[in-house]
Design a protein around this motif. Structure first.
Motif, PDB file in Angstrom:
ATOM      1  N   ASP A  91       0.880  -1.120  -0.002  1.00 33.84           N
ATOM      2  CA  ASP A  91      -0.004   0.358  -0.091  1.00 33.84           C
ATOM      3  C   ASP A  91       0.823   1.250  -0.089  1.00 33.84           C
ATOM      4  O   ASP A  91       0.527   2.202  -0.538  1.00 33.84           O
ATOM      5  CB  ASP A  91      -0.881   0.053   1.201  1.00 33.84           C
ATOM      6  N   ARG A  92       1.904   1.141   0.688  1.00 32.43           N
ATOM      7  CA  ARG A  92       2.673   2.456   0.666  1.00 32.43           C
ATOM      8  C   ARG A  92       3.353   2.468  -0.519  1.00 32.43           C
ATOM      9  O   ARG A  92       3.353   3.854  -1.019  1.00 32.43           O
ATOM     10  CB  ARG A  92       3.964   2.191   1.776  1.00 32.43           C
ATOM     11  N   ALA A  93       4.056   1.562  -1.178  1.00 29.40           N
ATOM     12  CA  ALA A  93       4.569   1.777  -2.450  1.00 29.40           C
ATOM     13  C   ALA A  93       3.422   2.158  -3.709  1.00 29.40           C
ATOM     14  O   ALA A  93       3.619   3.278  -4.417  1.00 29.40           O
ATOM     15  CB  ALA A  93       5.357   0.517  -3.226  1.00 29.40           C
ATOM     16  N   TYR A  94       2.256   1.714  -3.420  1.00 27.36           N
ATOM     17  CA  TYR A  94       1.266   2.141  -4.293  1.00 27.36           C
ATOM     18  C   TYR A  94       0.913   3.319  -4.179  1.00 27.36           C
ATOM     19  O   TYR A  94       0.637   4.167  -5.034  1.00 27.36           O
ATOM     20  CB  TYR A  94       0.136   1.159  -4.057  1.00 27.36           C
ATOM     21  N   ASP A  95       0.530   3.732  -2.888  1.00 26.08           N
ATOM     22  CA  ASP A  95       0.114   4.986  -2.449  1.00 26.08           C
ATOM     23  C   ASP A  95       1.155   6.495  -3.171  1.00 26.08           C
ATOM     24  O   ASP A  95       0.842   7.217  -3.781  1.00 26.08           O
ATOM     25  CB  ASP A  95      -0.129   5.619  -1.330  1.00 26.08           C
ATOM     26  N   ARG A  96       2.287   6.067  -3.163  1.00 28.18           N
ATOM     27  CA  ARG A  96       3.571   7.153  -3.249  1.00 28.18           C
ATOM     28  C   ARG A  96       3.519   6.980  -4.534  1.00 28.18           C
ATOM     29  O   ARG A  96       3.598   8.026  -5.331  1.00 28.18           O
ATOM     30  CB  ARG A  96       4.780   6.765  -2.745  1.00 28.18           C
ATOM     31  N   LEU A  97       3.497   6.007  -5.502  1.00 26.70           N
ATOM     32  CA  LEU A  97       3.744   6.200  -6.895  1.00 26.70           C
ATOM     33  C   LEU A  97       2.536   6.385  -7.754  1.00 26.70           C
ATOM     34  O   LEU A  97       2.753   7.220  -8.518  1.00 26.70           O
ATOM     35  CB  LEU A  97       4.031   4.551  -7.423  1.00 26.70           C
ATOM     36  N   ARG A  98       1.418   6.020  -7.084  1.00 31.31           N
ATOM     37  CA  ARG A  98       0.236   6.673  -7.742  1.00 31.31           C
ATOM     38  C   ARG A  98       0.015   7.937  -7.440  1.00 31.31           C
ATOM     39  O   ARG A  98      -0.230   8.973  -8.664  1.00 31.31           O
ATOM     40  CB  ARG A  98      -0.954   6.051  -7.129  1.00 31.31           C
ATOM     41  N   ARG A  99       0.451   8.737  -6.408  1.00 32.24           N
ATOM     42  CA  ARG A  99       0.484  10.111  -6.293  1.00 32.24           C
ATOM     43  C   ARG A  99       1.442  10.824  -7.330  1.00 32.24           C
ATOM     44  O   ARG A  99       1.093  11.963  -7.779  1.00 32.24           O
ATOM     45  CB  ARG A  99       0.726  10.610  -4.782  1.00 32.24           C
ATOM     46  N   TYR A 156      12.132   4.431  -3.051  1.00 26.73           N
ATOM     47  CA  TYR A 156      11.242   4.287  -1.999  1.00 26.73           C
ATOM     48  C   TYR A 156      11.779   3.478  -0.779  1.00 26.73           C
ATOM     49  O   TYR A 156      11.183   3.323   0.381  1.00 26.73           O
ATOM     50  CB  TYR A 156       9.975   3.486  -2.353  1.00 26.73           C
ATOM     51  N   GLU A 157      13.120   2.885  -0.858  1.00 22.54           N
ATOM     52  CA  GLU A 157      13.565   2.183   0.137  1.00 22.54           C
ATOM     53  C   GLU A 157      12.759   0.939   0.562  1.00 22.54           C
ATOM     54  O   GLU A 157      12.454   0.866   1.857  1.00 22.54           O
ATOM     55  CB  GLU A 157      14.007   3.036   1.322  1.00 22.54           C
ATOM     56  N   LEU A 158      12.037   0.375  -0.363  1.00 22.66           N
ATOM     57  CA  LEU A 158      11.133  -0.870  -0.230  1.00 22.66           C
ATOM     58  C   LEU A 158      11.831  -2.119  -0.898  1.00 22.66           C
ATOM     59  O   LEU A 158      12.466  -2.013  -2.046  1.00 22.66           O
ATOM     60  CB  LEU A 158       9.884  -0.579  -0.734  1.00 22.66           C
ATOM     61  N   GLY A 159      11.228  -3.294  -0.628  1.00 26.12           N
ATOM     62  CA  GLY A 159      11.498  -4.445  -1.357  1.00 26.12           C
ATOM     63  C   GLY A 159      11.062  -4.781  -2.664  1.00 26.12           C
ATOM     64  O   GLY A 159       9.988  -3.900  -3.045  1.00 26.12           O
ATOM     65  N   LEU A 160      11.787  -5.437  -3.279  1.00 25.69           N
ATOM     66  CA  LEU A 160      11.106  -5.617  -4.875  1.00 25.69           C
ATOM     67  C   LEU A 160       9.821  -6.090  -4.935  1.00 25.69           C
ATOM     68  O   LEU A 160       8.956  -5.585  -5.716  1.00 25.69           O
ATOM     69  CB  LEU A 160      12.141  -6.486  -5.586  1.00 25.69           C
ATOM     70  N   ALA A 161       9.396  -6.907  -4.078  1.00 27.85           N
ATOM     71  CA  ALA A 161       7.764  -7.449  -4.037  1.00 27.85           C
ATOM     72  C   ALA A 161       7.048  -6.556  -3.683  1.00 27.85           C
ATOM     73  O   ALA A 161       6.060  -6.514  -4.446  1.00 27.85           O
ATOM     74  CB  ALA A 161       8.059  -8.700  -2.848  1.00 27.85           C
ATOM     75  N   ALA A 162       7.267  -5.641  -2.634  1.00 33.79           N
ATOM     76  CA  ALA A 162       6.324  -4.501  -2.326  1.00 33.79           C
ATOM     77  C   ALA A 162       6.139  -3.766  -3.705  1.00 33.79           C
ATOM     78  O   ALA A 162       5.129  -3.566  -4.077  1.00 33.79           O
ATOM     79  CB  ALA A 162       6.757  -3.884  -1.120  1.00 33.79           C
ATOM     80  N   VAL A 163       7.225  -3.249  -4.165  1.00 30.97           N
ATOM     81  CA  VAL A 163       7.012  -2.359  -5.410  1.00 30.97           C
ATOM     82  C   VAL A 163       6.471  -3.169  -6.566  1.00 30.97           C
ATOM     83  O   VAL A 163       5.629  -2.704  -7.299  1.00 30.97           O
ATOM     84  CB  VAL A 163       8.536  -1.902  -5.891  1.00 30.97           C
ATOM     85  N   ARG A 164       6.839  -4.344  -6.793  1.00 32.13           N
ATOM     86  CA  ARG A 164       6.061  -5.387  -7.770  1.00 32.13           C
ATOM     87  C   ARG A 164       4.646  -5.050  -7.587  1.00 32.13           C
ATOM     88  O   ARG A 164       3.719  -5.163  -8.707  1.00 32.13           O
ATOM     89  CB  ARG A 164       6.637  -6.716  -7.823  1.00 32.13           C
ATOM     90  N   GLY A 165       4.172  -5.536  -6.376  1.00 36.87           N
ATOM     91  CA  GLY A 165       2.750  -5.697  -6.138  1.00 36.87           C
ATOM     92  C   GLY A 165       2.163  -4.286  -6.198  1.00 36.87           C
ATOM     93  O   GLY A 165       1.080  -4.090  -7.014  1.00 36.87           O
ATOM     94  N   ALA A 166       2.669  -3.137  -6.112  1.00 34.58           N
ATOM     95  CA  ALA A 166       2.217  -1.761  -6.389  1.00 34.58           C
ATOM     96  C   ALA A 166       2.210  -1.681  -7.933  1.00 34.58           C
ATOM     97  O   ALA A 166       1.139  -1.004  -8.316  1.00 34.58           O
ATOM     98  CB  ALA A 166       3.007  -0.508  -5.744  1.00 34.58           C
ATOM     99  N   LEU A 167       3.292  -2.025  -8.542  1.00 33.93           N
ATOM    100  CA  LEU A 167       3.039  -1.766 -10.293  1.00 33.93           C
ATOM    101  C   LEU A 167       1.883  -2.573 -10.607  1.00 33.93           C
ATOM    102  O   LEU A 167       1.272  -2.258 -11.650  1.00 33.93           O
ATOM    103  CB  LEU A 167       4.439  -2.343 -10.665  1.00 33.93           C
TER     104      LEU A 167
END
Length: 222
Positions: free
Chosen positions: A12-20, A42-53
């Motif tokens: 959610d954190r990666a999604y919210d930031r990238l969407r904004r 974003y200093e997050l793991g690849l899996a979190a970013v992948r989920g946001a993408l």
């Protein structure tokens, strides 16, 4: 950075930031991003970013490019024409329903928002329009219309963000929602349609004279 399965909060954190960043055009239409670059940023793991993408691809804000990464959905003349064709059909009846169904609390929420004036910034106009239409869509109390609105809302915000940052700003204002909500349902529907058509003319004029989008050729995908 770990590539373990992420928690929902990290996605959610990666999604919210990238969407904004996409909606505010910090990431311009047509630009490209990669999982690794975003994870580092974003200093997050690849899996979190992948989920946001994946989620943003489903939102039609990103397009995957095999072996390259993702492209932020471009904005084109044809895409804008299709957007306004849909918005002319959808926006007025949503506002008509909202006038008849809006609660006192929802009216007060909109009345508390200051309508941006001629000297307001593009960001202030986008914030006002986004907040007021969010309340209006909720007041319309129609799940199907709300779902259709959500499919248009991301591109709507990007289009008006770009236009209101341009020289077109002085000639194009927001729809003052409090005054519209005091009209009859039929009058409100007519006011919304007139505003949308005027907005379409201003946006089309801006796009035809803009050089910043000349290299983008991919249409919106609905």
């Amino acid at each position: 950075m770990s590539d373990r399965p992420p928690t929902t909060s990290l996605v959610d954190r990666a999604y919210d930031r990238l969407r904004r960043e996409i909606l505010e055009c910090t990431l311009p239409p047509g630009s490209q991003v990669t999982e690794r670059a975003l994870a580092a940023k974003y200093e997050l793991g690849l899996a979190a970013v992948r989920g946001a993408l994946v989620r943003l691809t489903a939102d039609n804000l990103l397009t995957p490019i095999p072996r390259v990464g993702y492209q932020v959905a471009p904005i084109t003349l044809r895409g804008i024409i299709q957007f306004f064709e849909a918005w002319e059909i959808l926006g007025p009846p949503i506002l008509r329903l909202a006038v008849t169904r809006m609660t006192d609390e929802q009216r007060a929420e909109i009345a508390a928002l200051e309508v941006p004036g001629p000297t307001a910034s593009g960001e202030e106009m986008v914030v006002y329009a986004t907040k007021t239409w969010t309340v209006v869509v909720a007041a319309a109390d129609n799940v199907l219309l709300a779902d259709l609105y959500r499919r248009l809302a991301g591109d709507m915000q990007r289009i008006f963000t770009l236009v209101w940052r341009s020289e077109t700003l002085s000639a194009m204002q927001v729809l003052g929602m409090s005054s519209v909500l005091s009209a009859t349902p039929g009058e409100a529907e007519e006011l919304a349609l007139a505003f949308i058509r005027e907005s379409r003319a201003r946006v089309t004029e801006w796009l035809l004279t803009s050089t910043s989008l000349a290299s983008h050729s991919v249409d919106f995908q609905f």
